[in-house]
Write a protein that holds these residues in place. Structure first.
Motif, mmCIF file in Angstrom:
data_model
loop_
_atom_site.group_PDB
_atom_site.id
_atom_site.type_symbol
_atom_site.label_atom_id
_atom_site.label_comp_id
_atom_site.label_asym_id
_atom_site.label_seq_id
_atom_site.Cartn_x
_atom_site.Cartn_y
_atom_site.Cartn_z
ATOM 1 N N GLU A 171 0.859 -1.189 0.000
ATOM 2 C CA GLU A 171 0.000 0.000 0.000
ATOM 3 C C GLU A 171 0.897 1.242 0.000
ATOM 4 O O GLU A 171 1.743 1.408 0.876
ATOM 5 N N ARG A 178 -4.540 -3.284 6.363
ATOM 6 C CA ARG A 178 -4.320 -4.444 5.507
ATOM 7 C C ARG A 178 -3.330 -4.066 4.409
ATOM 8 O O ARG A 178 -3.119 -2.895 4.093
ATOM 9 N N HIS A 223 -11.295 6.663 1.563
ATOM 10 C CA HIS A 223 -10.229 5.696 1.322
ATOM 11 C C HIS A 223 -8.996 6.251 2.006
ATOM 12 O O HIS A 223 -8.482 7.299 1.616
ATOM 13 N N HIS A 238 -5.126 5.609 3.959
ATOM 14 C CA HIS A 238 -3.941 4.813 4.244
ATOM 15 C C HIS A 238 -3.243 5.407 5.455
ATOM 16 O O HIS A 238 -3.269 6.626 5.659
ATOM 17 N N HIS A 240 -3.437 0.017 4.371
ATOM 18 C CA HIS A 240 -4.778 0.480 3.995
ATOM 19 C C HIS A 240 -5.655 0.365 5.251
ATOM 20 O O HIS A 240 -5.725 -0.706 5.865
HETATM 21 ZN ZN LIG Z 1 -6.107 1.517 -0.145
#
Ligand SMILES: [Zn+2]
Length: 267
Positions: free
Chosen positions: A71, A148, A197, A199, A210
């Motif tokens: 990520e 993740r 979204h 991170h 993530h």
């Molecule tokens: Zn992501």
């Protein structure tokens, strides 16, 4: 992929190929995106744009790198990758990315916040949002932070749902960390990940990923309004044929991943 005309009106979305792209690194309120989520769903995991080029378009953002090898987190103009083995490393400028979004982050006044569990954090971000698209940076102490990442893929590339089925989830909190990311409207599905979204990157730069769950004990939230999205398409990636089942496919992939995710490295 279908892009709703409403989205184009809402965002002043511009789609250009690499050669025609005009870089204006100083442009505030403009997000820059390379490729699309649909391209990832179509197993295009090979990077087109270098991270060095990406960073010329913004100093905050997220995405992935060549072969889906973790990520990507861009914080204060520096790129890091959080891999599925739990490690975090700086990303060299010549590494390529198959999908990323960045913006020259120009936030308003930082808002101090306290005691926001994950859902309350997202609700707070929503309540502070005035436009369909925002960039965010949330820094502070997280009592819980579950993340993740996915393992690197090799050709012939498997479909994205097969990759996310191998995703690794783990807890990195309690930890001082920064979350960066974007909110896109649901009508951006196919182009972007809809909703928030995010991170994460720990302050010690030793963990991240993530974001699945982020409980912010105390910290600050900074938001930037994004009024323009410049989407640069690698050769061969097009925004054309509608994929009506795209949202279902993303949902199915995520549901499957959540059910199947093995526990990751504990740190
Ligand atoms: Zn992501």
């Amino acid at each position: 992929m279908a892009i709703d005309p409403e989205l184009i009106h809402a965002l002043h979305l511009s789609v250009e190929d690499h050669a025609a792209a005009t870089a204006d690194p100083a442009a505030a309120h403009r997000a820059f995106q390379t490729s699309t989520v649909q391209a990832l769903i179509d197993s295009r995991y090979e990077g087109d744009l270098s991270v060095g080029e990406l960073l010329a378009h913004g100093d905050l953002g997220l995405g992935t790198i060549d072969g889906l090898d973790g990520e990507l987190v861009v914080v204060h103009g520096q790129a890091f990758v959080a891999r599925a083995d739990g490690s975090v490393a700086p990303v060299a400028d010549d590494v390529r990315t198959p999908f990323a979004v960045v913006t020259p982050f120009a936030p308003g006044t930082p808002r101090p916040v306290k005691g926001l569990a994950h859902d309350a954090l997202l609700a707070t971000l929503d309540s502070l949002s005035t436009r369909p698209v925002h960039a965010v940076r949330a820094h502070g102490h997280f009592s819980r932070l579950r993340v993740r990442s996915v393992p690197r893929q090799h050709p012939p590339y498997p479909p994205l749902d097969a990759v996310t089925a191998q995703q690794v989830e783990w807890e990195i909190g309690p930890v001082d960390a920064v979350l960066v990311g974007f909110r896109f409207p649901s009508l951006a599905t196919g182009l972007e990940v809809p909703g928030w979204h995010l991170h994460a990157l720990a302050d010690d730069r030793r963990s991240g990923g993530h974001v699945l769950i982020a409980d912010l004990d105390h910290g600050t939230i900074e938001l930037d309004t994004v009024t323009e999205v410049h989407c640069e398409l690698p050769p061969g990636v097009e925004i054309a044929a509608p994929a009506d089942d795209l949202a279902d496919r993303i949902h199915a992939a995520e549901t499957q991943a959540n059910d199947a995710a093995p526990e990751g490295p504990s740190r």
